[in-house]
Write an enzyme that holds these catalytic residues in place. Sequence first.
Site, short mmCIF file in Angstrom:
data_model
loop_
_atom_site.label_atom_id
_atom_site.label_comp_id
_atom_site.label_asym_id
_atom_site.label_seq_id
_atom_site.Cartn_x
_atom_site.Cartn_y
_atom_site.Cartn_z
N THR A 40 0.88 -1.18 0.00
CA THR A 40 0.00 0.00 0.00
C THR A 40 0.91 1.22 0.00
OG1 THR A 40 -0.08 -0.40 2.36
CG2 THR A 40 -2.07 -0.92 1.13
N GLY A 77 1.40 5.52 -1.24
CA GLY A 77 0.78 6.78 -0.87
C GLY A 77 -0.70 6.77 -1.21
N VAL A 79 -1.38 -2.25 -4.15
CA VAL A 79 -1.04 -3.22 -5.18
C VAL A 79 -1.50 -4.60 -4.74
CG1 VAL A 79 0.83 -4.28 -6.51
CG2 VAL A 79 0.97 -1.86 -5.90
N LYS A 114 -2.48 -2.37 -9.65
CA LYS A 114 -2.34 -1.14 -8.85
C LYS A 114 -3.71 -0.48 -8.85
CE LYS A 114 0.70 2.96 -8.87
NZ LYS A 114 1.85 3.53 -9.64
N ASP A 129 12.52 10.36 -11.34
CA ASP A 129 12.40 9.84 -9.97
C ASP A 129 13.13 8.50 -9.87
OD1 ASP A 129 9.70 9.12 -7.58
OD2 ASP A 129 11.77 9.77 -7.32
N LYS A 172 15.34 5.77 -8.52
CA LYS A 172 15.86 5.34 -7.21
C LYS A 172 15.56 3.85 -7.07
CE LYS A 172 11.60 7.05 -5.05
NZ LYS A 172 11.01 7.94 -4.06
N ASN A 231 12.14 2.40 -7.15
CA ASN A 231 11.38 2.38 -8.41
C ASN A 231 11.95 1.40 -9.41
OD1 ASN A 231 9.48 4.21 -7.56
ND2 ASN A 231 10.56 6.00 -8.37
O1 LIG Z 1 4.50 -7.65 -8.88
C1 LIG Z 1 4.69 -6.72 -8.11
N1 LIG Z 1 5.07 -6.87 -6.83
C2 LIG Z 1 5.27 -8.05 -6.16
C3 LIG Z 1 4.68 -9.25 -6.55
C4 LIG Z 1 4.91 -10.42 -5.77
C5 LIG Z 1 5.72 -10.37 -4.66
C6 LIG Z 1 6.33 -9.15 -4.29
C7 LIG Z 1 6.09 -7.99 -5.03
C8 LIG Z 1 7.23 -9.05 -3.10
C9 LIG Z 1 6.46 -9.25 -1.81
N2 LIG Z 1 6.28 -10.71 -1.50
C10 LIG Z 1 5.35 -11.39 -2.41
C11 LIG Z 1 5.92 -11.58 -3.82
C12 LIG Z 1 4.55 -5.33 -8.61
C13 LIG Z 1 4.42 -5.11 -9.96
C14 LIG Z 1 4.26 -3.82 -10.46
C15 LIG Z 1 4.25 -2.72 -9.58
C16 LIG Z 1 4.10 -1.37 -10.10
C17 LIG Z 1 4.28 -0.96 -11.38
N3 LIG Z 1 4.05 0.36 -11.43
N4 LIG Z 1 3.75 0.78 -10.18
C18 LIG Z 1 3.78 -0.27 -9.35
C19 LIG Z 1 4.38 -2.94 -8.21
C20 LIG Z 1 4.55 -4.24 -7.72
O2 LIG Z 1 4.71 -4.47 -6.39
C21 LIG Z 1 4.96 -3.38 -5.50
C22 LIG Z 1 5.54 -4.01 -4.29
C23 LIG Z 1 4.70 -4.51 -3.32
C24 LIG Z 1 5.24 -5.12 -2.19
C25 LIG Z 1 6.64 -5.24 -2.05
C26 LIG Z 1 7.46 -4.72 -3.06
C27 LIG Z 1 6.92 -4.12 -4.18
#
Ligand SMILES: O=C(Nc1ccc2c(c1)CCNCC2)c1ccc(-c2cn[nH]c2)cc1OCc1ccccc1
Length: 285
Positions: free
Chosen positions: A20, A22, A26, A41, A133, A135, A138
């Site tokens: 979650t 801001g 997701v 998202k 942005d 970093k 991202n």
């Molecule tokens: O697939 C994405 N995230 C994601 C999917 C599976 C898992 C993880 C993470 C790590 C946490 N353990 C469970 C495994 C994923 C894809 C796209 C975007 C995205 C693209 N534009 N904006 C956002 C964001 C995503 O995530 C954000 C996130 C959530 C928890 C932690 C780390 C990252």
Amino acid sequence: SAGDYEEILKYYELHETIGTGGFAKVKLARHLLTAEKVAIKIMDKAALGDDLPRVKIEIDAMKNLSHQHICRLYQVIETSKKIFMVLEYCPGGELFDYIISKDRLSEEEARVFFRQIVSAIAYVHGKGYAHRDLKPENLLIDKEHNLKLIDFGLCAKPKGGLDYHLNTCCGSPAYAAPELIQGKAYIGSEADIWSMGVLLYALLCGFLPFDDANVMVTYKKIMLGHIDEDCVTELSVFHKQSRESILELISEWKYDHMSATYFLLQSKKARGKHVCLRVPCLTGH
Ligand SMILES: O=C(Nc1ccc2c(c1)CCNCC2)c1ccc(-c2cn[nH]c2)cc1OCc1ccccc1
């Protein structure tokens, strides 16, 4: 409310919320027809407020970007209250967390990742965008352990092309280029290149080159980045002046004798020689 999810549920099976941010959350999901995993998202338009334009910017940018190291946008669903972005599944999470978990990366691993970032940014700039942005938060890691660039909410696509000057100061302080934090007009792509340098440092060291709890101190460190402490100390002792006054004199880059002495001290140091100035010869030769 359930009504908002009616359409997304036609195509995807929603699973747990994994993040979650801001103004977004997701959720993991599975595409019904292909059984492929995706990330969705979900943004609440009311909660977005005046950040709504940022989401439009991100969506429009991602629709134009297709690259192996940029997180793929598959589908956008907008209802009266919500915006859903169906995105490429990146189970490795954020590069930020990965660096922390490993303390710092080996040169081999940093090199592989950095080449992927350079490839993605070269492509983004080639399409006339600046990310602004950059970093480790991202950059996500996919199931093949490759990087995927996300968050184009602050990106710019200047009408006049990339050599057009931008003004909005944005992004994270620790990764911001000097011209950006000085509020000067800057070239978006050049600011991205600076951020990539900070990113490379973070990959290899596990900490940031310019960082402080106080953002103004972070800015000061960014502005002084290239100043060599030993040389400043030697000059302040020699001239019997405070460090601050020597710093002022050097930072003006007047190419006067002070500049020359500073540069020559630096080159002495680089050649492994003592950082010291000769006391003026008494005999005058
Ligand atoms: O697939 C994405 N995230 C994601 C999917 C599976 C898992 C993880 C993470 C790590 C946490 N353990 C469970 C495994 C994923 C894809 C796209 C975007 C995205 C693209 N534009 N904006 C956002 C964001 C995503 O995530 C954000 C996130 C959530 C928890 C932690 C780390 C990252």
